[in-house]
Design a protein around this motif. Structure first.
Motif, PDB file in Angstrom:
ATOM      1  N   ALA A  43       0.692  -1.224   0.201  1.00  0.00           N
ATOM      2  CA  ALA A  43       0.297  -0.282  -0.006  1.00  0.00           C
ATOM      3  C   ALA A  43       1.421   1.341   0.239  1.00  0.00           C
ATOM      4  O   ALA A  43       0.751   2.576  -0.827  1.00  0.00           O
ATOM      5  N   LEU A  44       2.163   0.946   0.457  1.00  0.00           N
ATOM      6  CA  LEU A  44       3.251   2.577   0.766  1.00  0.00           C
ATOM      7  C   LEU A  44       3.779   2.568  -0.743  1.00  0.00           C
ATOM      8  O   LEU A  44       3.489   4.237  -0.812  1.00  0.00           O
ATOM      9  N   THR A  45       3.541   1.932  -1.135  1.00  0.00           N
ATOM     10  CA  THR A  45       4.293   1.843  -2.561  1.00  0.00           C
ATOM     11  C   THR A  45       2.856   2.236  -3.786  1.00  0.00           C
ATOM     12  O   THR A  45       3.161   2.872  -5.332  1.00  0.00           O
ATOM     13  N   ALA A  46       1.630   1.524  -3.609  1.00  0.00           N
ATOM     14  CA  ALA A  46       0.495   1.222  -4.646  1.00  0.00           C
ATOM     15  C   ALA A  46       0.314   2.855  -4.327  1.00  0.00           C
ATOM     16  O   ALA A  46      -1.040   2.666  -5.473  1.00  0.00           O
ATOM     17  N   HIS A  47       0.010   3.212  -3.436  1.00  0.00           N
ATOM     18  CA  HIS A  47      -1.387   4.029  -3.212  1.00  0.00           C
ATOM     19  C   HIS A  47      -1.129   5.782  -2.999  1.00  0.00           C
ATOM     20  O   HIS A  47      -0.563   5.658  -1.814  1.00  0.00           O
ATOM     21  N   ASP A  48      -1.801   6.390  -3.689  1.00  0.00           N
ATOM     22  CA  ASP A  48      -1.470   7.512  -3.327  1.00  0.00           C
ATOM     23  C   ASP A  48      -2.736   8.412  -2.718  1.00  0.00           C
ATOM     24  O   ASP A  48      -2.709   9.781  -2.886  1.00  0.00           O
ATOM     25  N   GLY A  49      -3.616   7.968  -2.044  1.00  0.00           N
ATOM     26  CA  GLY A  49      -4.641   8.520  -1.500  1.00  0.00           C
ATOM     27  C   GLY A  49      -3.890   8.657   0.484  1.00  0.00           C
ATOM     28  O   GLY A  49      -3.180   9.008   0.580  1.00  0.00           O
ATOM     29  N   VAL A  50      -5.699   8.358   0.411  1.00  0.00           N
ATOM     30  CA  VAL A  50      -4.948   8.686   2.399  1.00  0.00           C
ATOM     31  C   VAL A  50      -5.635   6.460   2.864  1.00  0.00           C
ATOM     32  O   VAL A  50      -5.755   5.989   2.408  1.00  0.00           O
ATOM     33  N   LEU A  51      -3.829   6.450   3.433  1.00  0.00           N
ATOM     34  CA  LEU A  51      -4.005   4.825   4.034  1.00  0.00           C
ATOM     35  C   LEU A  51      -4.448   4.866   5.438  1.00  0.00           C
ATOM     36  O   LEU A  51      -3.328   5.462   5.916  1.00  0.00           O
ATOM     37  N   ALA A  52      -5.070   3.917   5.918  1.00  0.00           N
ATOM     38  CA  ALA A  52      -4.934   3.400   7.263  1.00  0.00           C
ATOM     39  C   ALA A  52      -4.431   2.469   7.473  1.00  0.00           C
ATOM     40  O   ALA A  52      -5.045   1.855   6.906  1.00  0.00           O
ATOM     41  N   LEU A  53      -3.423   2.271   9.111  1.00  0.00           N
ATOM     42  CA  LEU A  53      -3.166   1.266   8.727  1.00  0.00           C
ATOM     43  C   LEU A  53      -3.269   0.461   9.874  1.00  0.00           C
ATOM     44  O   LEU A  53      -4.120   1.400  11.133  1.00  0.00           O
ATOM     45  N   GLY A  54      -3.306  -0.879  10.186  1.00  0.00           N
ATOM     46  CA  GLY A  54      -3.834  -1.389  11.081  1.00  0.00           C
ATOM     47  C   GLY A  54      -2.998  -0.752  12.540  1.00  0.00           C
ATOM     48  O   GLY A  54      -1.828  -0.142  12.769  1.00  0.00           O
ATOM     49  N   GLY A  55      -3.605  -1.076  13.612  1.00  0.00           N
ATOM     50  CA  GLY A  55      -3.180  -0.031  15.175  1.00  0.00           C
ATOM     51  C   GLY A  55      -1.508  -0.976  15.971  1.00  0.00           C
ATOM     52  O   GLY A  55      -0.620  -0.025  15.677  1.00  0.00           O
ATOM     53  N   GLY A  56      -1.242  -2.155  14.958  1.00  0.00           N
ATOM     54  CA  GLY A  56      -0.214  -2.138  15.929  1.00  0.00           C
ATOM     55  C   GLY A  56       0.310  -2.535  14.596  1.00  0.00           C
ATOM     56  O   GLY A  56       2.267  -3.245  14.691  1.00  0.00           O
TER      57      GLY A  56
END
Length: 166
Positions: A68-81
């Motif tokens: 996701a960090l390399t393929a997404h250019d919008g807003v990204l939410a990560l799991g808490g852990g």
């Protein structure tokens, strides 16, 4: 390609709710790596923990975050852990990171103590407190923007984030 913002925080901080609104405000797509993990595994996170164990879940989570960090250019939410992984911590140095701070009482209200969150199964309030105490320094260290969420409306939180991103 890099996300416009990556939203982190403990369970109940509002990562998905605020992330969706932030993406809408910025006119970009929203993505949640927890949903990516569930799609790859073909089952909910709680079942991954029970059937395959936390180690397997963390491996799926790390792969989802990297992609996701390399393929997404919008807003990204990560799991808490997900921020516990040193590779993820290093990767987040490259992007704006929004830490949604939440107090224990507000988080418990939002998450509920009878939820299907795998790390909160035994003595949920105590486990939640411990989880928050352990992760807080990591969240704070990664954050480029910190926003308190207690007793606030998601739209107000998004307003503050947008100002911080400007």
């Amino acid at each position: 390609m890099k996300p416009k913002a990556v939203v982190i925080g403990p369970p109940g901080s509002g990562k998905t709710t605020v992330g969706r609104l932030l993406a809408e405000r910025l006119g970009v797509d929203f993505r949640d790596t927890d949903h990516d993990v569930e799609a790859v595994a073909g089952k909910p996170i709680g079942e991954i923990f029970v059937d395959d164990g936390e180690e397997r879940f963390r491996a799926l989570e790390r792969a989802a975050v990297q992609e996701a960090l390399t393929a997404h250019d919008g807003v990204l939410a990560l799991g808490g852990g997900s921020v516990l992984d040193p590779g993820t911590q290093a990767d987040l140095a490259e992007v704006p990171v929004v830490y949604l701070e939440v107090g224990l009482s507000d988080a418990v209200k939002r998450v509920g103590l009878a939820s299907a969150r795998p790390l909160l199964v035994l003595n949920p309030r105590s486990q939640f407190r411990k989880l928050m105490e352990e992760r807080r320094p990591i969240y704070e260290g990664l954050a480029t923007i910190r926003v308190a969420t207690d007793e606030r409306e998601p739209a107000d939180i998004v307003d503050e984030i947008v100002k911080g991103l400007s």
